[in-house]
Design a protein around this motif. Structure first.
Motif, PDB file in Angstrom:
ATOM      1  N   VAL A 167      -0.690   5.556   3.035  1.00 27.50           N
ATOM      2  CA  VAL A 167      -0.310   5.232   4.420  1.00 27.50           C
ATOM      3  C   VAL A 167       1.199   5.011   4.414  1.00 27.50           C
ATOM      4  O   VAL A 167       1.686   3.978   3.943  1.00 27.50           O
ATOM      5  N   PRO A 168       1.990   5.975   4.934  1.00 27.58           N
ATOM      6  CA  PRO A 168       3.447   5.905   4.778  1.00 27.58           C
ATOM      7  C   PRO A 168       4.159   4.973   5.733  1.00 27.58           C
ATOM      8  O   PRO A 168       5.361   4.742   5.576  1.00 27.58           O
ATOM      9  N   GLY A 169       3.461   4.441   6.739  1.00 25.42           N
ATOM     10  CA  GLY A 169       4.163   3.564   7.669  1.00 25.42           C
ATOM     11  C   GLY A 169       3.242   2.949   8.693  1.00 25.42           C
ATOM     12  O   GLY A 169       2.061   3.286   8.786  1.00 25.42           O
ATOM     13  N   MET A 170       3.812   2.038   9.488  1.00 31.75           N
ATOM     14  CA  MET A 170       3.044   1.381  10.542  1.00 31.75           C
ATOM     15  C   MET A 170       3.986   0.873  11.620  1.00 31.75           C
ATOM     16  O   MET A 170       5.174   0.646  11.367  1.00 31.75           O
ATOM     17  N   SER A 171       3.450   0.731  12.815  1.00 28.38           N
ATOM     18  CA  SER A 171       4.213   0.200  13.938  1.00 28.38           C
ATOM     19  C   SER A 171       3.553  -1.078  14.436  1.00 28.38           C
ATOM     20  O   SER A 171       2.398  -1.366  14.089  1.00 28.38           O
ATOM     21  N   SER A 172       4.309  -1.841  15.249  1.00 29.25           N
ATOM     22  CA  SER A 172       3.825  -3.157  15.700  1.00 29.25           C
ATOM     23  C   SER A 172       3.263  -3.929  14.507  1.00 29.25           C
ATOM     24  O   SER A 172       2.148  -4.451  14.536  1.00 29.25           O
ATOM     25  N   VAL A 173       4.064  -3.999  13.455  1.00 27.00           N
ATOM     26  CA  VAL A 173       3.596  -4.542  12.174  1.00 27.00           C
ATOM     27  C   VAL A 173       3.249  -6.020  12.319  1.00 27.00           C
ATOM     28  O   VAL A 173       4.067  -6.821  12.774  1.00 27.00           O
ATOM     29  N   GLN A 174       2.050  -6.356  11.906  1.00 23.60           N
ATOM     30  CA  GLN A 174       1.602  -7.744  11.977  1.00 23.60           C
ATOM     31  C   GLN A 174       2.040  -8.518  10.729  1.00 23.60           C
ATOM     32  O   GLN A 174       2.381  -7.940   9.696  1.00 23.60           O
ATOM     33  N   ASP A 175       2.048  -9.836  10.858  1.00 22.65           N
ATOM     34  CA  ASP A 175       2.415 -10.691   9.728  1.00 22.65           C
ATOM     35  C   ASP A 175       1.507 -10.411   8.531  1.00 22.65           C
ATOM     36  O   ASP A 175       0.309 -10.159   8.693  1.00 22.65           O
ATOM     37  N   ARG A 176       2.080 -10.410   7.343  1.00 22.52           N
ATOM     38  CA  ARG A 176       1.386 -10.202   6.081  1.00 22.52           C
ATOM     39  C   ARG A 176       0.833  -8.787   5.938  1.00 22.52           C
ATOM     40  O   ARG A 176      -0.121  -8.559   5.172  1.00 22.52           O
ATOM     41  N   SER A 177       1.414  -7.824   6.636  1.00 21.65           N
ATOM     42  CA  SER A 177       0.989  -6.430   6.478  1.00 21.65           C
ATOM     43  C   SER A 177       1.594  -5.862   5.206  1.00 21.65           C
ATOM     44  O   SER A 177       2.774  -6.080   4.909  1.00 21.65           O
ATOM     45  N   MET A 178       0.784  -5.094   4.452  1.00 22.82           N
ATOM     46  CA  MET A 178       1.235  -4.512   3.189  1.00 22.82           C
ATOM     47  C   MET A 178       1.513  -3.026   3.360  1.00 22.82           C
ATOM     48  O   MET A 178       0.768  -2.317   4.041  1.00 22.82           O
ATOM     49  N   LEU A 179       2.591  -2.579   2.747  1.00 23.40           N
ATOM     50  CA  LEU A 179       2.904  -1.154   2.653  1.00 23.40           C
ATOM     51  C   LEU A 179       2.799  -0.810   1.175  1.00 23.40           C
ATOM     52  O   LEU A 179       3.681  -1.148   0.381  1.00 23.40           O
ATOM     53  N   GLY A 180       1.695  -0.174   0.792  1.00 23.46           N
ATOM     54  CA  GLY A 180       1.409   0.001  -0.624  1.00 23.46           C
ATOM     55  C   GLY A 180       0.777  -1.265  -1.173  1.00 23.46           C
ATOM     56  O   GLY A 180       0.303  -2.132  -0.426  1.00 23.46           O
ATOM     57  N   SER A 181       0.783  -1.398  -2.485  1.00 23.67           N
ATOM     58  CA  SER A 181       0.126  -2.546  -3.124  1.00 23.67           C
ATOM     59  C   SER A 181       1.099  -3.609  -3.608  1.00 23.67           C
ATOM     60  O   SER A 181       0.668  -4.631  -4.159  1.00 23.67           O
TER      61      SER A 181
END
Length: 257
Positions: free
Chosen positions: A92-106
């Motif tokens: 998953v290369p990205g995200m929008s409206s990122v919520q608290d404690r969201s992980m990008l990768g491990s």
């Protein structure tokens, strides 16, 4: 088995398996629920291996070299590391409206306390000749109604194996911004019930953006070290775009006086 026979057999098996899954996909709308549940389980098991092969192949075949761990380290370093987000493509290369404690990768987590998130976080492919890291990460901040924003990088177990107060831990990075802001790096080392913290401001005005954490100034219990992580803390991030082209870590024993 001769090599050409092995390759022929492998090719035949691949076409057979591919044909089988293609047929299952075509019939999935009409398949019974029990059978469909079985097929989903098997497909998920297969996908784990396929995702791994694709990830590793992308790492090794693309340019700049994905999976590259090459970077300049101080003489005497006994450990060095570039996090996975900067080494290879994420599922998953990205995200929008990122919520608290969201992980990008491990290994990377975004922390904030915004009531309404107007943050995006995404991985970027590097194409500049000067880039050693195959990937970078870009953080876009629009309206910001929170009091803190930080990107946390979990260091691997190897970072703390044999660690003592006689060590220096170094972080090098390449950062680009739309407009000036302050970024602080905070090293956290958990030892028993306590967590020691050392904070450094990134010298963003300098050509070489590097900070070192001298563990001699910590209250580290060397016998109880469990893990370590780095917080990158962004001060005044509203209406800004921050791109971290690379981030690497190394450690070395302090020179004896």
């Amino acid at each position: 088995m001769p090599l050409f026979k092995s390759r022929l057999f492998s090719g035949l098996m691949h076409r057979r398996v591919l044909s089988r899954w293609a047929e299952l996909a075509r019939q999935s709308d009409q398949a019974g629920l029990r059978r469909l549940r079985q097929q989903r389980t098997r497909a998920r098991e297969l996908r784990q291996h396929l995702d791994r092969v694709i990830h590793v192949a992308d790492n090794r075949l693309a340019l700049p070299l994905i999976g590259n761990t090459t970077f300049r380290k101080p003489h005497g370093s006994d450990w060095s590391w570039r996090p996975e987000l900067w080494r290879g493509p994420l599922p998953v290369p990205g995200m929008s409206s990122v919520q608290d404690r969201s992980m990008l990768g491990s290994e990377v987590t975004l922390f904030h306390d915004c009531r309404f998130s107007e943050l995006t976080l995404r991985q970027l492919r590097s194409h500049r000749e000067s880039d050693l890291a195959p990937y970078g990460v870009r953080l876009d901040v629009f309206k910001f109604d929170g009091s803190f924003l930080s990107l946390v990088i979990d260091l691997p177990p190897e970072a703390v194996q044999g660690l003592t107060k006689n060590y220096l831990i170094r972080m090098d990075t390449i950062v680009e911004m739309e407009k000036p802001l302050e970024i602080f790096a905070r090293l956290n080392i958990k030892h028993g019930p306590n967590t020691d913290q050392l904070v450094r401001e990134l010298p963003l005005h300098e050509e070489e953006i590097m900070v070192e954490f001298d563990l001699a100034y910590s209250r580290l219990n060397e016998k109880r070290i469990e893990r370590a992580w780095i917080d990158l803390i962004f001060e005044g991030p509203e209406m800004n775009q921050v791109t971290i082209r690379d981030v690497t870590f190394s450690r070395r024993p302090r020179a004896e006086l």
